[in-house]
Motif scaffolding. Structure first.
Motif, PDB file in Angstrom:
ATOM      1  N   LYS A  40       0.842  -1.192   0.000  1.00 35.97           N
ATOM      2  CA  LYS A  40       0.000   0.000   0.000  1.00 35.97           C
ATOM      3  C   LYS A  40       0.877   1.240   0.000  1.00 35.97           C
ATOM      4  CE  LYS A  40      -0.605  -0.587   5.010  1.00 35.97           C
ATOM      5  NZ  LYS A  40      -1.579  -0.776   6.103  1.00 35.97           N
ATOM      6  N   ALA A  41       0.379   2.263  -0.648  1.00 35.67           N
ATOM      7  CA  ALA A  41       1.145   3.504  -0.773  1.00 35.67           C
ATOM      8  C   ALA A  41       0.414   4.640  -0.076  1.00 35.67           C
ATOM      9  CB  ALA A  41       1.364   3.843  -2.241  1.00 35.67           C
ATOM     10  N   ASP A  42       1.156   5.399   0.684  1.00 36.78           N
ATOM     11  CA  ASP A  42       0.638   6.608   1.317  1.00 36.78           C
ATOM     12  C   ASP A  42       1.194   7.792   0.524  1.00 36.78           C
ATOM     13  OD1 ASP A  42      -0.337   8.552   3.011  1.00 36.78           O
ATOM     14  OD2 ASP A  42       1.295   8.348   4.458  1.00 36.78           O
ATOM     15  N   VAL A  43       0.325   8.452  -0.228  1.00 34.58           N
ATOM     16  CA  VAL A  43       0.752   9.537  -1.116  1.00 34.58           C
ATOM     17  C   VAL A  43       0.373  10.882  -0.510  1.00 34.58           C
ATOM     18  CG1 VAL A  43       0.579  10.535  -3.423  1.00 34.58           C
ATOM     19  CG2 VAL A  43       0.434   8.050  -3.122  1.00 34.58           C
ATOM     20  N   LYS A  44       1.372  11.714  -0.291  1.00 42.10           N
ATOM     21  CA  LYS A  44       1.139  13.063   0.218  1.00 42.10           C
ATOM     22  C   LYS A  44       1.409  14.057  -0.906  1.00 42.10           C
ATOM     23  CE  LYS A  44       2.572  16.375   3.778  1.00 42.10           C
ATOM     24  NZ  LYS A  44       3.499  16.633   4.915  1.00 42.10           N
ATOM     25  N   VAL A  45       0.402  14.838  -1.247  1.00 41.38           N
ATOM     26  CA  VAL A  45       0.554  15.843  -2.297  1.00 41.38           C
ATOM     27  C   VAL A  45       1.252  17.066  -1.699  1.00 41.38           C
ATOM     28  CG1 VAL A  45      -0.621  17.309  -3.975  1.00 41.38           C
ATOM     29  CG2 VAL A  45      -1.521  15.027  -3.467  1.00 41.38           C
ATOM     30  N   SER A  62      -0.911  14.931 -12.672  1.00 37.88           N
ATOM     31  CA  SER A  62      -1.246  16.338 -12.892  1.00 37.88           C
ATOM     32  C   SER A  62       0.026  17.156 -13.100  1.00 37.88           C
ATOM     33  CB  SER A  62      -2.020  16.894 -11.695  1.00 37.88           C
ATOM     34  OG  SER A  62      -3.247  16.216 -11.539  1.00 37.88           O
ATOM     35  N   ALA A  63      -0.038  18.105 -14.025  1.00 36.50           N
ATOM     36  CA  ALA A  63       1.118  18.951 -14.319  1.00 36.50           C
ATOM     37  C   ALA A  63       1.468  19.823 -13.116  1.00 36.50           C
ATOM     38  CB  ALA A  63       0.819  19.826 -15.529  1.00 36.50           C
ATOM     39  N   ASN A  64       2.747  20.175 -13.034  1.00 31.35           N
ATOM     40  CA  ASN A  64       3.253  21.072 -11.983  1.00 31.35           C
ATOM     41  C   ASN A  64       2.870  20.582 -10.581  1.00 31.35           C
ATOM     42  OD1 ASN A  64       4.417  23.041 -13.804  1.00 31.35           O
ATOM     43  ND2 ASN A  64       2.307  23.650 -14.283  1.00 31.35           N
ATOM     44  N   SER A  65       3.164  19.331 -10.323  1.00 27.01           N
ATOM     45  CA  SER A  65       2.823  18.735  -9.030  1.00 27.01           C
ATOM     46  C   SER A  65       4.034  18.025  -8.437  1.00 27.01           C
ATOM     47  CB  SER A  65       1.672  17.729  -9.181  1.00 27.01           C
ATOM     48  OG  SER A  65       0.508  18.356  -9.671  1.00 27.01           O
ATOM     49  N   SER A  66       3.993  17.828  -7.144  1.00 27.69           N
ATOM     50  CA  SER A  66       5.041  17.053  -6.480  1.00 27.69           C
ATOM     51  C   SER A  66       4.421  16.241  -5.355  1.00 27.69           C
ATOM     52  CB  SER A  66       6.148  17.966  -5.939  1.00 27.69           C
ATOM     53  OG  SER A  66       5.633  18.883  -4.996  1.00 27.69           O
ATOM     54  N   TYR A  67       4.999  15.074  -5.116  1.00 29.76           N
ATOM     55  CA  TYR A  67       4.437  14.140  -4.149  1.00 29.76           C
ATOM     56  C   TYR A  67       5.534  13.525  -3.294  1.00 29.76           C
ATOM     57  CZ  TYR A  67       1.115  14.230  -8.061  1.00 29.76           C
ATOM     58  OH  TYR A  67       0.301  14.629  -9.080  1.00 29.76           O
ATOM     59  N   LEU A  68       5.147  13.123  -2.096  1.00 28.01           N
ATOM     60  CA  LEU A  68       6.001  12.322  -1.229  1.00 28.01           C
ATOM     61  C   LEU A  68       5.276  11.002  -1.008  1.00 28.01           C
ATOM     62  CD1 LEU A  68       8.531  12.074   0.559  1.00 28.01           C
ATOM     63  CD2 LEU A  68       7.167  12.989   2.448  1.00 28.01           C
ATOM     64  N   ILE A  69       5.928   9.896  -1.346  1.00 32.73           N
ATOM     65  CA  ILE A  69       5.284   8.584  -1.294  1.00 32.73           C
ATOM     66  C   ILE A  69       5.991   7.682  -0.296  1.00 32.73           C
ATOM     67  CG2 ILE A  69       4.712   6.487  -2.589  1.00 32.73           C
ATOM     68  CD1 ILE A  69       5.248   9.671  -4.493  1.00 32.73           C
ATOM     69  N   ASN A  70       5.216   7.098   0.609  1.00 34.61           N
ATOM     70  CA  ASN A  70       5.694   6.052   1.504  1.00 34.61           C
ATOM     71  C   ASN A  70       5.041   4.748   1.067  1.00 34.61           C
ATOM     72  OD1 ASN A  70       7.224   7.766   3.136  1.00 34.61           O
ATOM     73  ND2 ASN A  70       5.479   8.248   4.441  1.00 34.61           N
ATOM     74  N   LYS A  71       5.832   3.730   0.763  1.00 35.59           N
ATOM     75  CA  LYS A  71       5.300   2.440   0.316  1.00 35.59           C
ATOM     76  C   LYS A  71       5.500   1.414   1.427  1.00 35.59           C
ATOM     77  CE  LYS A  71       3.596   0.205  -3.381  1.00 35.59           C
ATOM     78  NZ  LYS A  71       4.346   0.125  -4.644  1.00 35.59           N
ATOM     79  N   TYR A  72       4.405   0.716   1.772  1.00 35.05           N
ATOM     80  CA  TYR A  72       4.429  -0.246   2.866  1.00 35.05           C
ATOM     81  C   TYR A  72       4.140  -1.658   2.366  1.00 35.05           C
ATOM     82  CZ  TYR A  72       4.066   3.830   5.952  1.00 35.05           C
ATOM     83  OH  TYR A  72       4.290   5.018   6.598  1.00 35.05           O
ATOM     84  N   TYR A  73       4.734  -2.624   3.035  1.00 37.62           N
ATOM     85  CA  TYR A  73       4.375  -4.029   2.863  1.00 37.62           C
ATOM     86  C   TYR A  73       3.835  -4.485   4.207  1.00 37.62           C
ATOM     87  CZ  TYR A  73       4.729  -9.044   1.941  1.00 37.62           C
ATOM     88  OH  TYR A  73       4.449 -10.382   1.775  1.00 37.62           O
ATOM     89  N   GLY A  74       2.508  -4.588   4.286  1.00 44.24           N
ATOM     90  CA  GLY A  74       1.896  -4.772   5.596  1.00 44.24           C
ATOM     91  C   GLY A  74       2.101  -3.502   6.399  1.00 44.24           C
TER      92      GLY A  74
END
Length: 339
Positions: A40-45, A62-74
């Motif tokens: 599962k991914a926790d996506v923070k815009v 989406s154009a002109n965007s940035s994200y911080l993604i945390n990916k979890y296994y369980g």
């Protein structure tokens, strides 16, 4: 009559409870038996907006965007990374701009090319661009969950041209994986509005057939596929056919032809095999592509020890290339283009 109604209600209630328990189990809520661990991914815009619908490709960042993604296994964190999307809606290469750019290298594909799990400056396209020392601007048209049908739709509709900004494409690179057989055949479980291609029974040629689903059926499927139980049943039972493999090969072939006819240059196809259970499907894809005259670079040609040492190149549980692999790919591809 009242007794029958009561019995029916009891059975109905039992079915509902059983379905809810199964859903909770596959969602990883219960730990009886063998625990289910989901990715599962926790996506923070950070800026801009999240993913959006696209009338041709089905969906896009989406154009002109940035994200911080945390990916979890369980409950365990596998990795965290950031994504930066430029004004064209493409993954940004975090490398110095160059006024000397005259040529472009176009990268197509899915999350393997996009760079799921690695930073902007660690993608194979960024490595390629840095390696060229200003000779090439690498443009990353890939996105998470895409298949070759998105690459073909992109080229057919000239969507690659605007980001070129006058640069001349010298090379195109498309990475494909066995799962793309399912994606081009509308068996992905997420790409409900992507571009659909069919092989005409009359001409045996590839034809565009609109989107996979209309607005209503697409939304209904999207709703049901939120269920962990539905997804588990779907992925356990989905099958591919010879026609699906042929469709994938023809979609790749058409992209190959369009690129070469439009730009008169090199278009490379890289074929991955991620696990031993895919060996038969992998062989069928390779056979069909070769039959159609599409030059293929097998991942074992780039990473000779990949099969016995895949953990060296792939993020555990997630199966995406790690930053070391992106570095090797970017460097290999640049050296290949120079030959």
């Amino acid at each position: 009559m009242a007794t029958r109604v009561k019995i029916a209600l009891i059975y109905f209630g039992a079915v509902i409870i059983a379905l809810l328990m199964a859903e909770a189990y596959y969602a990883g809520v219960f730990n009886f038996g063998t625990p289910i661990k989901n990715l599962k991914a926790d996506v923070k815009v950070i800026s801009g907006k999240n993913i959006q619908g696209h009338k041709i490709l089905g969906y896009a960042p989406s154009a002109n965007s940035s994200y911080l993604i945390n990916k979890y296994y369980g409950d365990s964190l596998l990795y965290k990374y950031s994504q930066t999307i430029d004004k064209y809606g493409l993954r940004k290469n975090q490398s110095p701009d160059s006024s000397s750019w005259a040529n472009a290298a176009l990268f197509f594909g899915d999350s393997f090319t996009f760079g799921e799990g690695v930073e902007d400056h660690e993608t194979s396209s960024s490595i390629f661009q840095n390696k060229s020392h200003g000779k090439f601007k690498a443009i990353n048209y890939a996105y998470i969950g895409y298949g070759p049908h998105q690459t073909l739709a992109l080229l057919e509709n000239n969507l690659e041209k605007k980001p070129l900004s006058g640069l001349k494409p010298q090379v195109g690179i498309l990475q494909i994986i066995p799962d793309h057989v399912f994606r081009v055949a509308d068996k992905s479980g997420w790409d409900f509005f992507g571009p659909e291609y069919k092989i005409s029974e009359k001409t045996n040629k590839l034809v565009y057939n609109g989107a996979f689903n209309n607005n209503i059926t697409g939304k209904i499927k999207s709703f049901f596929f939120r269920s962990h139980l539905v997804k588990n049943i779907f992925y356990r039972n989905r099958k591919y056919s010879y026609d699906d493999v042929e469709l994938l090969a023809k979609v790749v072939k058409e992209s190959y032809q369009i690129f070469n006819e439009r730009y008169g240059n090199k278009f490379y196809v890289i074929l991955w095999q991620l696990k031993e259970s895919e060996s038969d499907l992998y062989s069928q894809i390779l056979t069909q592509l070769c039959k159609l005259g599409v030059p293929v670079i097998e991942i074992k040609d780039i990473l000779p020890d990949y099969s016995p040492n895949s953990s060296k190149y792939i993020i555990q549980f997630d199966n995406h290339p790690n930053k070391y692999t992106h570095k090797l790919l970017g460097e290999y591809l640049y050296e290949l283009v120079q030959k």
